[in-house]
Scaffold this motif. Structure first.
Motif, PDB file in Angstrom:
ATOM      1  N   PRO A  64      -4.201  23.007 -10.870  1.00 28.22           N
ATOM      2  CA  PRO A  64      -3.453  21.794 -10.439  1.00 28.22           C
ATOM      3  C   PRO A  64      -3.469  21.703  -8.834  1.00 28.22           C
ATOM      4  N   PHE A  65      -3.727  22.619  -7.970  1.00 23.27           N
ATOM      5  CA  PHE A  65      -3.696  22.185  -6.561  1.00 23.27           C
ATOM      6  C   PHE A  65      -4.996  21.495  -6.450  1.00 23.27           C
ATOM      7  N   GLY A  66      -6.104  21.644  -6.845  1.00 27.60           N
ATOM      8  CA  GLY A  66      -7.251  20.725  -6.708  1.00 27.60           C
ATOM      9  C   GLY A  66      -7.064  19.375  -7.086  1.00 27.60           C
ATOM     10  N   PRO A  71       0.883  -1.225   0.248  1.00 33.29           N
ATOM     11  CA  PRO A  71      -0.012  -0.088   0.024  1.00 33.29           C
ATOM     12  C   PRO A  71       0.916   1.304  -0.121  1.00 33.29           C
ATOM     13  N   PHE A  72       2.165   1.139   0.756  1.00 35.52           N
ATOM     14  CA  PHE A  72       2.950   2.487   0.630  1.00 35.52           C
ATOM     15  C   PHE A  72       3.327   2.684  -0.497  1.00 35.52           C
ATOM     16  N   LEU A  73       3.806   1.597  -1.259  1.00 34.89           N
ATOM     17  CA  LEU A  73       4.289   1.670  -2.663  1.00 34.89           C
ATOM     18  C   LEU A  73       3.303   2.220  -3.770  1.00 34.89           C
ATOM     19  N   MET A  74       1.856   1.710  -3.431  1.00 32.55           N
ATOM     20  CA  MET A  74       1.021   2.248  -4.210  1.00 32.55           C
ATOM     21  C   MET A  74       0.726   3.940  -4.204  1.00 32.55           C
ATOM     22  N   ALA A  75       0.719   4.076  -2.888  1.00 34.46           N
ATOM     23  CA  ALA A  75       0.380   5.452  -2.455  1.00 34.46           C
ATOM     24  C   ALA A  75       1.870   6.391  -3.014  1.00 34.46           C
ATOM     25  N   ALA A  76       3.016   5.944  -3.020  1.00 32.82           N
ATOM     26  CA  ALA A  76       4.133   6.732  -3.534  1.00 32.82           C
ATOM     27  C   ALA A  76       3.814   6.852  -4.797  1.00 32.82           C
ATOM     28  N   GLY A  77       3.457   5.718  -5.725  1.00 31.58           N
ATOM     29  CA  GLY A  77       3.542   5.650  -7.071  1.00 31.58           C
ATOM     30  C   GLY A  77       2.340   6.740  -7.539  1.00 31.58           C
ATOM     31  N   THR A  78       1.203   6.975  -6.616  1.00 32.22           N
ATOM     32  CA  THR A  78       0.092   7.857  -6.766  1.00 32.22           C
ATOM     33  C   THR A  78       0.657   9.068  -6.486  1.00 32.22           C
ATOM     34  N   ALA A  79       1.364   9.357  -5.656  1.00 30.09           N
ATOM     35  CA  ALA A  79       1.849  10.865  -5.255  1.00 30.09           C
ATOM     36  C   ALA A  79       2.957  11.265  -6.298  1.00 30.09           C
ATOM     37  N   LEU A  80       3.813  10.441  -6.806  1.00 26.19           N
ATOM     38  CA  LEU A  80       4.732  10.565  -8.117  1.00 26.19           C
ATOM     39  C   LEU A  80       4.020  11.043  -9.249  1.00 26.19           C
ATOM     40  N   GLY A  81       2.880  10.260  -9.608  1.00 27.52           N
ATOM     41  CA  GLY A  81       1.796  10.621 -10.765  1.00 27.52           C
ATOM     42  C   GLY A  81       1.186  12.029 -10.488  1.00 27.52           C
ATOM     43  N   ALA A  82       0.666  12.367  -9.285  1.00 26.32           N
ATOM     44  CA  ALA A  82       0.252  13.589  -8.984  1.00 26.32           C
ATOM     45  C   ALA A  82       1.162  14.672  -9.051  1.00 26.32           C
ATOM     46  N   ILE A 133       1.035  17.651 -11.868  1.00 31.46           N
ATOM     47  CA  ILE A 133       1.143  18.904 -11.318  1.00 31.46           C
ATOM     48  C   ILE A 133       2.150  19.964 -11.908  1.00 31.46           C
ATOM     49  N   ARG A 134       3.141  19.426 -12.136  1.00 32.57           N
ATOM     50  CA  ARG A 134       4.324  19.822 -12.756  1.00 32.57           C
ATOM     51  C   ARG A 134       3.987  20.030 -14.588  1.00 32.57           C
ATOM     52  N   GLN A 135       3.285  19.247 -14.901  1.00 31.08           N
ATOM     53  CA  GLN A 135       2.720  19.331 -16.375  1.00 31.08           C
ATOM     54  C   GLN A 135       1.867  20.427 -16.387  1.00 31.08           C
ATOM     55  N   ALA A 136       0.971  20.424 -15.535  1.00 33.47           N
ATOM     56  CA  ALA A 136      -0.286  21.397 -15.461  1.00 33.47           C
ATOM     57  C   ALA A 136       0.513  22.933 -15.142  1.00 33.47           C
ATOM     58  N   ASN A 137       1.550  22.997 -14.359  1.00 36.10           N
ATOM     59  CA  ASN A 137       2.062  24.077 -14.303  1.00 36.10           C
ATOM     60  C   ASN A 137       2.879  24.656 -15.411  1.00 36.10           C
ATOM     61  N   GLN A 138       3.453  23.950 -16.271  1.00 33.60           N
ATOM     62  CA  GLN A 138       4.288  24.216 -17.550  1.00 33.60           C
ATOM     63  C   GLN A 138       3.199  24.627 -18.426  1.00 33.60           C
ATOM     64  N   GLN A 139       1.909  23.944 -18.572  1.00 37.50           N
ATOM     65  CA  GLN A 139       1.022  24.574 -19.468  1.00 37.50           C
ATOM     66  C   GLN A 139       0.453  25.813 -19.048  1.00 37.50           C
ATOM     67  N   GLN A 140       0.080  25.895 -17.683  1.00 36.39           N
ATOM     68  CA  GLN A 140      -0.205  27.237 -17.083  1.00 36.39           C
ATOM     69  C   GLN A 140       1.008  28.280 -17.572  1.00 36.39           C
ATOM     70  N   LYS A 141       2.002  28.052 -17.434  1.00 39.73           N
ATOM     71  CA  LYS A 141       3.039  28.741 -17.677  1.00 39.73           C
ATOM     72  C   LYS A 141       3.240  29.237 -19.119  1.00 39.73           C
ATOM     73  N   ALA A 142       2.944  28.447 -19.941  1.00 38.02           N
ATOM     74  CA  ALA A 142       2.881  28.571 -21.403  1.00 38.02           C
ATOM     75  C   ALA A 142       1.828  29.226 -22.038  1.00 38.02           C
TER      76      ALA A 142
END
Length: 148
Positions: A132-134, A6-17, A21-30
């Motif tokens: 992205p924060f939502g 469960p910890f690995l699944m949560a970590a994978g979910t967090a990394l995906g998030a 977010i990084r992608q959304a921030n880049q898109q927002q910056k563009a």
């Protein structure tokens, strides 16, 4: 299932998030950069319209002065005084010039309003984008549910 999965699944979910977010921030910056470019273009167009208005009004005043001077010279050459019908001619020249000025102003004002409404529409369409924060909060809740 060990306690680690469960910890690995949560970590994978967090990394995906974080990635989303990084992608959304880049898109927002563009989008912000594109919006800034567009705003600069609109400001340049507005400045050009105001410059055009000033130039056209200056030309109109000069044309009125030339026409008035030519009419005065024609009256003086023919021995007609500036009274009576001469005044009517000058008033007609002035009223034509004022109508032309109103037409020019209304045309340029329409162009300015069109530019401004286009900017407002673009701002409204961009403001309805994703938050992205939502998204991060939703992923955090999902991860907490997996761990719990």
């Amino acid at each position: 299932m060990s306690g680690f999965e469960p910890f690995l699944m949560a970590a994978g979910t967090a990394l995906g998030a974080v990635s989303k977010i990084r992608q959304a921030n880049q898109q927002q910056k563009a989008q912000s950069q594109a919006q800034a470019i567009q705003m600069q273009q609109v400001q340049d167009q507005l400045a050009a319209l105001e410059e055009q208005r000033a130039r056209v009004q200056r030309d109109r005043r000069e044309r009125l002065a030339r026409n008035t001077a030519a009419q005065r010279a024609a009256f003086a050459g023919s021995g007609v005084s500036g009274d009576g019908s001469g005044d009517a001619v000058f008033e007609n020249l002035l009223s034509q010039s004022q109508r032309e000025n109103q037409d020019i102003d209304s045309q340029i004002d329409r162009q300015i309003r069109s530019l401004q409404s286009g900017v407002q529409l673009n701002l409204l369409s961009r403001s309805s984008g994703s938050d992205p924060f939502g998204t991060l909060a939703a992923y955090a809740k999902a991860g907490a549910g997996l761990i719990g």
